[in-house]
Design an enzyme around this catalytic site. Structure first.
Site, PDB file in Angstrom:
ATOM      1  N   HIS A 553       0.821  -1.216   0.000  1.00 34.00           N
ATOM      2  CA  HIS A 553       0.000   0.000   0.000  1.00 34.00           C
ATOM      3  C   HIS A 553       0.852   1.262   0.000  1.00 34.00           C
ATOM      4  CE1 HIS A 553      -3.433  -2.624   1.811  1.00 34.00           C
ATOM      5  NE2 HIS A 553      -3.213  -2.862   0.537  1.00 34.00           N
TER       6      HIS A 553
HETATM    7  C1  FAD Z   1       0.670  -7.542  -5.094  1.00 31.77           C
HETATM    8  C2  FAD Z   1      -0.294  -6.454  -4.704  1.00 31.77           C
HETATM    9  C3  FAD Z   1      -1.445  -6.784  -3.999  1.00 31.77           C
HETATM   10  C4  FAD Z   1      -2.344  -5.780  -3.645  1.00 31.77           C
HETATM   11  N1  FAD Z   1      -3.522  -6.144  -3.070  1.00 31.77           N
HETATM   12  C5  FAD Z   1      -4.490  -5.192  -2.890  1.00 31.77           C
HETATM   13  C6  FAD Z   1      -5.812  -5.563  -2.503  1.00 31.77           C
HETATM   14  O1  FAD Z   1      -6.145  -6.742  -2.370  1.00 31.77           O
HETATM   15  N2  FAD Z   1      -6.722  -4.576  -2.326  1.00 31.77           N
HETATM   16  C7  FAD Z   1      -6.416  -3.257  -2.495  1.00 31.77           C
HETATM   17  O2  FAD Z   1      -7.270  -2.410  -2.287  1.00 31.77           O
HETATM   18  N3  FAD Z   1      -5.162  -2.889  -2.869  1.00 31.77           N
HETATM   19  C8  FAD Z   1      -4.217  -3.830  -3.100  1.00 31.77           C
HETATM   20  N4  FAD Z   1      -2.979  -3.464  -3.550  1.00 31.77           N
HETATM   21  C9  FAD Z   1      -2.680  -2.022  -3.653  1.00 31.77           C
HETATM   22  C10 FAD Z   1      -3.327  -1.320  -4.835  1.00 31.77           C
HETATM   23  O3  FAD Z   1      -3.409  -2.185  -5.941  1.00 31.77           O
HETATM   24  C11 FAD Z   1      -2.524  -0.055  -5.147  1.00 31.77           C
HETATM   25  O4  FAD Z   1      -2.557   0.819  -4.034  1.00 31.77           O
HETATM   26  C12 FAD Z   1      -3.056   0.715  -6.341  1.00 31.77           C
HETATM   27  O5  FAD Z   1      -3.156  -0.126  -7.465  1.00 31.77           O
HETATM   28  C13 FAD Z   1      -2.126   1.892  -6.657  1.00 31.77           C
HETATM   29  O6  FAD Z   1      -2.650   2.627  -7.735  1.00 31.77           O
HETATM   30  P1  FAD Z   1      -1.787   3.751  -8.458  1.00 31.77           P
HETATM   31  O7  FAD Z   1      -2.631   4.260  -9.566  1.00 31.77           O
HETATM   32  O8  FAD Z   1      -1.294   4.710  -7.451  1.00 31.77           O
HETATM   33  O9  FAD Z   1      -0.502   3.019  -9.033  1.00 31.77           O
HETATM   34  P2  FAD Z   1      -0.416   1.777 -10.041  1.00 31.77           P
HETATM   35  O10 FAD Z   1      -1.703   1.060 -10.118  1.00 31.77           O
HETATM   36  O11 FAD Z   1       0.799   1.022  -9.653  1.00 31.77           O
HETATM   37  O12 FAD Z   1      -0.211   2.457 -11.470  1.00 31.77           O
HETATM   38  C14 FAD Z   1       0.940   3.095 -11.916  1.00 31.77           C
HETATM   39  C15 FAD Z   1       1.074   2.835 -13.397  1.00 31.77           C
HETATM   40  O13 FAD Z   1       2.017   3.734 -13.954  1.00 31.77           O
HETATM   41  C16 FAD Z   1       2.883   3.034 -14.818  1.00 31.77           C
HETATM   42  N5  FAD Z   1       4.147   3.769 -14.855  1.00 31.77           N
HETATM   43  C17 FAD Z   1       5.023   3.934 -13.848  1.00 31.77           C
HETATM   44  N6  FAD Z   1       6.078   4.658 -14.252  1.00 31.77           N
HETATM   45  C18 FAD Z   1       5.851   4.979 -15.541  1.00 31.77           C
HETATM   46  C19 FAD Z   1       6.587   5.717 -16.503  1.00 31.77           C
HETATM   47  N7  FAD Z   1       7.750   6.284 -16.188  1.00 31.77           N
HETATM   48  N8  FAD Z   1       6.076   5.822 -17.743  1.00 31.77           N
HETATM   49  C20 FAD Z   1       4.877   5.258 -18.072  1.00 31.77           C
HETATM   50  N9  FAD Z   1       4.138   4.541 -17.184  1.00 31.77           N
HETATM   51  C21 FAD Z   1       4.630   4.415 -15.939  1.00 31.77           C
HETATM   52  C22 FAD Z   1       3.008   1.677 -14.175  1.00 31.77           C
HETATM   53  O14 FAD Z   1       3.488   0.708 -15.076  1.00 31.77           O
HETATM   54  C23 FAD Z   1       1.587   1.437 -13.706  1.00 31.77           C
HETATM   55  O15 FAD Z   1       0.796   0.853 -14.708  1.00 31.77           O
HETATM   56  C24 FAD Z   1      -2.065  -4.431  -3.945  1.00 31.77           C
HETATM   57  C25 FAD Z   1      -0.922  -4.104  -4.657  1.00 31.77           C
HETATM   58  C26 FAD Z   1      -0.038  -5.103  -5.066  1.00 31.77           C
HETATM   59  C27 FAD Z   1       1.188  -4.726  -5.863  1.00 31.77           C
END
Ligand code: FAD
Ligand code: NAG
Length: 629
Positions: A553
């Site tokens: 998280h």
């Molecule tokens: C293994 C795992 C299990 C989890 N289990 C749960 C759960 O059961 N329930 C829950 O609520 N949450 C869970 N989480 C947490 C939740 O999924 C995350 O908090 C959430 O997805 C984060 O969203 P975000 O948009 O901030 O980042 P992300 O979803 O990580 O998105 C970031 C995106 O940006 C892209 N990116 C990064 N850098 C660049 C760049 N330089 N150029 C282009 N693209 C780029 C990445 O490839 C990615 O696709 C889990 C996470 C993981 C990893």
């Protein structure tokens, strides 16, 4: 069929690099999925990977994860706005669709595969004292790797954000955005004021359960907690988890928010596109576009209105720093020209849990990999959307409880439980040990002797850590990973609270209802905790420091706050301080991590962030005039 098998083996190779023998279940299952199910039951086709770009878009969104997919969807509702969505990874595949295989995506090509810096306070049972921090590198981001648990956090989290000087982020405001995305399939829940049907994101229970989770919920009542919807009126209590799944398959944000709009003419999606910097005019301090590398080629594309960073809590700060926005002396030490001095990358938070509490049972009620007959499993999953393959990454039960350190006069528990009908030993060392990065000695001494035995676990996790870590650049090469200091247990109260949480978990496991399965705690010392009395406070502390588990998280590294907050990177409208045309919308804006899993809160942040952008550009004259010039 031959064609399908070829396709499947290439998917496995491209996802895992090599085919591991422990993955015996997957080839068979995938063949069946591909053959019977995939296209038939997934009518929304895959997004198109754009190859030719306009010179200029209205908005460029960086990252298509839990947040970016939502932002791209909502902005392209405004027809004249042209939007480019850039994603470093490829599209999802058949493995990511199967809920129970979530852990198999880690350490694959769809995972950035980050690791924390070595610590002498935590992750002591992991190779080189470093914890693995998986993050999705795929359309849909970490919502493709996650365990799908649907948890909103506590109302006081958001009231707290508001009280820190962020108007519009209180619970009464954000509830609207949680509901906006939601399509809750549970008829008992979806009629009350906390839930909704008809949104783009499907939320439901797994169609299959072990008897252990029913016992878990009942055990909660034995220690004084009700069985309740932890996303409703009150949070403290026990529940069978709801997840972001649809017809038994994962419902990532790519599936929920991008597939239905793949043909919108004002949206271009480009995959395998790694953004290396935001282009910012050093004189006007306006973000004018981005640079990214796709297929070895560097592109520079302009943004007429705004660049939106949704690259997640590790990569959004990295891209900002590479672009000259970050702590001044740190950027200078890497030879980066400073455009704006801001505490980017600080305030890193994560939920850390104590792994490895294991309860053995005498009845075959748990999930044990080798006991399943692959053919029947696969057919159950493929034809009926049922069976163990639909469990939410293995987690069946959720609970929120108060330790003695928590203020019980308000409903704001400080510990969460993940209950799973399996433990570290249940796959006999095939995958779980690897994704955790466990030292061989720890696995061999403690878990190998009970490999394949029926067992279950409760993982207590710390909801409101006081410790703060950081993300910093290792170099100004955008392809070099940043340094990550998780800084778990820096504040001594964090480990004390987690130990109290573990003691409550042991009481739950000791409840009468578990006796029918012959459930008992597995008593075997961790090799580095041998000098301590098993299950004493000191022992539990040693265990938390040894099998310290990230709950994935990561958040807080581009903190939202008012202008007078020295730690703030973005304002309450998510605009980066001192730079125009640049916002951050993802987990990194959380001032404090929400009390629960973060996927639903990040989707909420994106829904609200997209509305803020619409408000600004459609109704605020300052923005409209800027557009004309
Ligand atoms: C293994 C795992 C299990 C989890 N289990 C749960 C759960 O059961 N329930 C829950 O609520 N949450 C869970 N989480 C947490 C939740 O999924 C995350 O908090 C959430 O997805 C984060 O969203 P975000 O948009 O901030 O980042 P992300 O979803 O990580 O998105 C970031 C995106 O940006 C892209 N990116 C990064 N850098 C660049 C760049 N330089 N150029 C282009 N693209 C780029 C990445 O490839 C990615 O696709 C889990 C996470 C993981 C990893
Ligand atoms: C506990 O919470 C109540 C209600 O918000 C508050 O009035 C009280 O001061 C808190 N107690 C402590 C010890 O923080």
């Amino acid at each position: 069929m031959v064609l399908n098998l070829l396709l499947v083996s290439s998917i496995i190779k491209s996802t895992f690099g090599v085919v591991t023998t422990g993955l015996w279940l997957i080839p068979l299952m995938l063949a069946t999925i591909t053959y019977f199910r995939y296209d038939r039951l997934d009518p929304e086709s895959r997004p198109i990977d754009q190859q030719i770009f306009l010179k200029e878009y209205d908005f460029i969104v960086v990252g298509s994860g839990s947040a970016g997919a939502v932002v791209a969807n909502r902005l392209t509702e405004i027809q004249p706005w042209k939007v480019l969505l850039l994603e470093a990874g490829p599209d999802e595949n058949e493995i990511s669709d199967v809920p129970a295989l979530a852990a198999y995506l880690q350490l694959s090509k769809l995972d950035w595969q980050y690791k924390t810096e070595p610590s002498d306070r935590a992750c002591l049972g992991m190779k080189n004292n470093r914890c693995n921090w998986p993050r999705g590198k795929v359309l849909g981001g970490s919502s493709v790797l996650n365990y799908m648990l649907y948890v909103r956090g506590n109302r006081y989290d958001y009231d707290h954000w508001e009280s820190l000087g962020n108007p519009g982020w209180g619970f009464k405001d954000v509830l609207h955005y949680f509901k906006k995305s939601e399509d809750n399939r549970n008829p008992y829940l979806n009629k009350n004021k906390y839930h909704q049907t008809g949104g783009l994101l499907t939320v439901q229970e797994s169609p299959w359960h072990t008897p252990l989770v029913a016992a878990f919920v009942e055990a909660g009542t034995e220690i004084g907690y009700d069985n309740r919807d932890i996303n409703g009126e009150q949070q403290a209590g026990f529940m069978i988890a709801q997840g972001t799944i649809r017809r038994g398959s994962r419902c990532s944000t790519a599936k929920a928010f991008l597939r239905p709009i793949r043909l919108r003419p004002n949206l271009h999606i480009s995959m395998n596109s790694h953004v290396t910097k935001v282009v910012i005019n050093p004189v006007t301090k306006r973000a004018t576009g981005v640079e990214f590398v796709k297929n070895g080629k560097l592109f520079r594309i302009n943004a007429r209105k705004e660049v939106i960073l949704s690259a997640g809590a590790i990569n959004s700060p990295q891209v900002l720093m590479l672009s000259g926005v970050g702590p001044k002396s740190h950027l200078e030490s890497h030879g980066i020209k400073v455009i704006k001095d801001l505490p980017v990358g600080e305030n890193l938070q994560d939920h850390v849990g104590m792994g490895g509490l294991t309860f053995l049972v005498d009845k075959p009620v748990a999930i044990v990999q080798d006991h399943f007959n692959p053919t029947s499993l696969t057919y159950q999953y493929v034809l009926n959307e049922r069976g163990p393959m639909t469990t939410l990454g293995g987690v069946e039960g959720l609970a929120f409880v108060h330790t003695k350190y928590s203020n019980k006069s308000i409903d704001w528990p400080d510990i969460q439980f993940h209950m799973a009908p399996a433990s570290i030993n249940s796959d006999n060392g095939a995958q779980v040990k690897k994704v955790l990065g466990l030292k061989e000695r720890v696995y061999n001494d403690v878990y190998k002797p009970i490999g394949n035995k029926d067992s279950w676990t409760i993982m207590p996790l710390l909801l409101r850590p006081r410790s703060r870590g950081w993300v910093r650049l290792k170099s100004k090469n955008p392809f070099q990973y940043p340094l990550i200091n998780a800084n778990y247990f820096d504040d001594p109260l964090d480990i004390k609270t987690l130990v109290e949480g573990a003691k409550i978990a042991l009481r739950v496991a000791d409840a009468r209802v578990f006796k029918q399965f012959g459930s008992r705690v597995y008593r075997k010392h961790l090799p580095n905790c041998k000098h301590l009395k098993l299950l004493s406070d000191e022992y539990l502390e040693c265990q938390a420091r040894t099998i310290s588990m990230t709950i994935y998280h990561q958040s807080g590294t581009c903190k939202m706050g008012p202008a007078w907050d020295q730690e703030a990177v973005v304002d309450p409208r998510l605009r980066v301080y001192g730079i125009s045309g640049l916002r951050v919308i993802d987990a990194s804006i959380m001032p404090t991590v929400s009390s629960g899993n973060t996927n639903a809160p990040v989707i909420m942040i994106a829904e609200k962030g997209a509305d803020l952008i619409k408000e600004d550009w459609l109704t605020n004259p300052e923005y409209r005039n800027a557009d004309k010039s």
